[in-house]
Design a protein around this motif. Structure first.
Motif, PDB file in Angstrom:
ATOM      1  N   GLY A  65      -4.222   3.373   0.245  1.00 24.23           N
ATOM      2  CA  GLY A  65      -3.607   3.023  -1.023  1.00 24.23           C
ATOM      3  C   GLY A  65      -4.570   3.214  -2.182  1.00 24.23           C
ATOM      4  O   GLY A  65      -4.189   3.728  -3.241  1.00 24.23           O
ATOM      5  N   MET A  66      -5.823   2.831  -1.988  1.00 23.87           N
ATOM      6  CA  MET A  66      -6.832   3.024  -3.030  1.00 23.87           C
ATOM      7  C   MET A  66      -7.079   4.504  -3.275  1.00 23.87           C
ATOM      8  O   MET A  66      -7.230   4.943  -4.421  1.00 23.87           O
ATOM      9  CB  MET A  66      -8.121   2.312  -2.618  1.00 23.87           C
ATOM     10  CG  MET A  66      -7.990   0.799  -2.553  1.00 23.87           C
ATOM     11  SD  MET A  66      -9.425  -0.025  -1.797  1.00 23.87           S
ATOM     12  CE  MET A  66     -10.674   0.279  -3.063  1.00 23.87           C
ATOM     13  N   ALA A  67      -7.120   5.296  -2.193  1.00 21.27           N
ATOM     14  CA  ALA A  67      -7.337   6.733  -2.337  1.00 21.27           C
ATOM     15  C   ALA A  67      -6.204   7.397  -3.104  1.00 21.27           C
ATOM     16  O   ALA A  67      -6.397   8.432  -3.751  1.00 21.27           O
ATOM     17  CB  ALA A  67      -7.496   7.385  -0.965  1.00 21.27           C
ATOM     18  N   ALA A  68      -4.993   6.799  -3.035  1.00 18.68           N
ATOM     19  CA  ALA A  68      -3.848   7.337  -3.765  1.00 18.68           C
ATOM     20  C   ALA A  68      -3.855   6.912  -5.235  1.00 18.68           C
ATOM     21  O   ALA A  68      -2.932   7.254  -5.983  1.00 18.68           O
ATOM     22  CB  ALA A  68      -2.552   6.882  -3.102  1.00 18.68           C
ATOM     23  N   GLY A  69      -4.879   6.164  -5.632  1.00 14.62           N
ATOM     24  CA  GLY A  69      -4.983   5.743  -7.021  1.00 14.62           C
ATOM     25  C   GLY A  69      -4.133   4.533  -7.359  1.00 14.62           C
ATOM     26  O   GLY A  69      -3.731   4.350  -8.515  1.00 14.62           O
ATOM     27  N   LEU A  70      -3.868   3.689  -6.342  1.00 18.14           N
ATOM     28  CA  LEU A  70      -3.051   2.503  -6.572  1.00 18.14           C
ATOM     29  C   LEU A  70      -3.919   1.260  -6.749  1.00 18.14           C
ATOM     30  O   LEU A  70      -4.951   1.129  -6.086  1.00 18.14           O
ATOM     31  CB  LEU A  70      -2.120   2.266  -5.382  1.00 18.14           C
ATOM     32  CG  LEU A  70      -0.989   3.262  -5.171  1.00 18.14           C
ATOM     33  CD1 LEU A  70      -0.251   2.943  -3.885  1.00 18.14           C
ATOM     34  CD2 LEU A  70      -0.029   3.244  -6.351  1.00 18.14           C
ATOM     35  N   PRO A  71      -3.503   0.339  -7.605  1.00 14.14           N
ATOM     36  CA  PRO A  71      -4.139  -0.973  -7.588  1.00 14.14           C
ATOM     37  C   PRO A  71      -3.698  -1.697  -6.323  1.00 14.14           C
ATOM     38  O   PRO A  71      -2.499  -1.810  -6.051  1.00 14.14           O
ATOM     39  CB  PRO A  71      -3.597  -1.660  -8.845  1.00 14.14           C
ATOM     40  CG  PRO A  71      -2.300  -0.975  -9.121  1.00 14.14           C
ATOM     41  CD  PRO A  71      -2.446   0.436  -8.626  1.00 14.14           C
ATOM     42  N   VAL A  72      -4.644  -2.156  -5.542  1.00 12.88           N
ATOM     43  CA  VAL A  72      -4.351  -2.778  -4.255  1.00 12.88           C
ATOM     44  C   VAL A  72      -4.690  -4.267  -4.327  1.00 12.88           C
ATOM     45  O   VAL A  72      -5.760  -4.638  -4.822  1.00 12.88           O
ATOM     46  CB  VAL A  72      -5.140  -2.103  -3.117  1.00 12.88           C
ATOM     47  CG1 VAL A  72      -4.853  -2.782  -1.778  1.00 12.88           C
ATOM     48  CG2 VAL A  72      -4.782  -0.629  -3.032  1.00 12.88           C
ATOM     49  N   ALA A  83      -6.264   1.571 -14.661  1.00 12.06           N
ATOM     50  CA  ALA A  83      -7.726   1.494 -14.541  1.00 12.06           C
ATOM     51  C   ALA A  83      -8.144   1.069 -13.142  1.00 12.06           C
ATOM     52  O   ALA A  83      -9.066   1.648 -12.551  1.00 12.06           O
ATOM     53  CB  ALA A  83      -8.283   0.522 -15.579  1.00 12.06           C
ATOM     54  N   LEU A  84      -7.471   0.067 -12.576  1.00  5.92           N
ATOM     55  CA  LEU A  84      -7.776  -0.367 -11.214  1.00  5.92           C
ATOM     56  C   LEU A  84      -7.553   0.772 -10.219  1.00  5.92           C
ATOM     57  O   LEU A  84      -8.354   0.996  -9.316  1.00  5.92           O
ATOM     58  CB  LEU A  84      -6.909  -1.562 -10.829  1.00  5.92           C
ATOM     59  CG  LEU A  84      -7.360  -2.953 -11.262  1.00  5.92           C
ATOM     60  CD1 LEU A  84      -6.274  -3.971 -10.940  1.00  5.92           C
ATOM     61  CD2 LEU A  84      -8.665  -3.341 -10.591  1.00  5.92           C
ATOM     62  N   GLY A  85      -6.454   1.491 -10.397  1.00  4.14           N
ATOM     63  CA  GLY A  85      -6.156   2.597  -9.497  1.00  4.14           C
ATOM     64  C   GLY A  85      -7.178   3.711  -9.569  1.00  4.14           C
ATOM     65  O   GLY A  85      -7.598   4.251  -8.534  1.00  4.14           O
ATOM     66  N   GLU A  86      -7.599   4.044 -10.760  1.00  5.66           N
ATOM     67  CA  GLU A  86      -8.600   5.106 -10.908  1.00  5.66           C
ATOM     68  C   GLU A  86      -9.953   4.665 -10.349  1.00  5.66           C
ATOM     69  O   GLU A  86     -10.664   5.454  -9.718  1.00  5.66           O
ATOM     70  CB  GLU A  86      -8.740   5.500 -12.382  1.00  5.66           C
ATOM     71  CG  GLU A  86      -7.538   6.261 -12.932  1.00  5.66           C
ATOM     72  CD  GLU A  86      -7.237   7.507 -12.116  1.00  5.66           C
ATOM     73  OE1 GLU A  86      -8.180   8.253 -11.785  1.00  5.66           O
ATOM     74  OE2 GLU A  86      -6.051   7.733 -11.783  1.00  5.66           O
ATOM     75  N   ASN A  87     -10.322   3.417 -10.578  1.00  7.67           N
ATOM     76  CA  ASN A  87     -11.564   2.907 -10.002  1.00  7.67           C
ATOM     77  C   ASN A  87     -11.501   2.932  -8.481  1.00  7.67           C
ATOM     78  O   ASN A  87     -12.491   3.257  -7.806  1.00  7.67           O
ATOM     79  CB  ASN A  87     -11.815   1.473 -10.483  1.00  7.67           C
ATOM     80  CG  ASN A  87     -12.167   1.398 -11.952  1.00  7.67           C
ATOM     81  OD1 ASN A  87     -12.534   2.403 -12.562  1.00  7.67           O
ATOM     82  ND2 ASN A  87     -12.040   0.223 -12.525  1.00  7.67           N
TER      83      ASN A  87
END
Length: 218
Positions: A78-85, A130-134
């Protein structure tokens, strides 16, 4: 429970549970919360379908308890997909940077905190992005297959370079026999029966018992 609280605020959402729910009838919980029209169950899906759901999602909820200290592959995907997890603040999740995810403490306040986190992400799209991109940058930097393989290789090299030392054997160690354990073990062996060719296994059992300080005869 968190989604029921969120729905009470008038929030418009669809929650998709991707994967199996073994040993737990989540449909009963969904119906009891009045969320039948908001929650979808996919059952087990293949990797390509799973990736499609990630691309369609705005937020990934990945709570778990208890933990054996393992890293969650689904959270990292999920993080690799740019999602806030949103993860539970436990085990390996505690090693994730705060700028990459939202960590919820375990306990009685988990549901209202989750509802509040989801509401915040809904109302603050810039924070969500921002969370997703980080998260995407963190996984690309620290969780690649190549990086994991290199870490294993380096670990093995470090172990090989260390001088071998024989384990220290104490001259005598006092053991208190676990009588109840011995009785249960004896009952199990008796119920199974044994034959002449079982001698090596019985010898191993006797050796283990002897190491516990238990006198073995016969």
């Amino acid at each position: 429970a968190a989604l029921r609280q969120l729905a009470a605020t008038g929030a418009d959402f669809v929650y998709v549970i991707v994967g199996n729910n073994e040993g737990f009838d989540v449909r009963l919980e969904i119906a009891a919360a009045g969320l039948t029209d908001r929650v979808r169950l996919t059952g087990r899906v293949d990797r390509a379908t799973f990736e499609c759901y990630l691309q369609a999602a705005d937020v990934c909820i990945n709570l778990r308890y208890p933990t054996a200290g393992e890293t969650s592959a689904s959270a990292l995907r999920g993080m690799a997909a740019g999602l806030p997890v949103i993860v539970s603040d436990i085990g390996a999740n505690q090693e994730l940077p705060d700028a990459c995810c939202i960590k919820l403490p375990l306990g009685g306040d988990e549901a209202p905190l989750l509802a509040a986190a989801l509401g915040w992400l809904r109302d603050h799209p810039e924070t969500r992005v921002a969370l997703g991109e980080n998260a995407r940058a963190f996984v690309a930097r620290h969780h690649t297959i190549e990086g994991a393989a290199a870490a294993y290789i380096n670990f093995v090299r470090e172990v090989v370079k260390r001088p071998w030392r024989p384990p220290v054997q104490p001259e005598s160690v006092a053991h208190e026999p676990d009588v109840q354990y011995v009785r249960e073990l004896a009952r199990e062996i008796h119920s199974l029966g044994f034959r002449a060719n079982d001698l090596p296994y019985l010898t191993e059992l006797a050796s283990g018992a002897a190491n516990m300080g238990i006198e073995v005869t016969g």
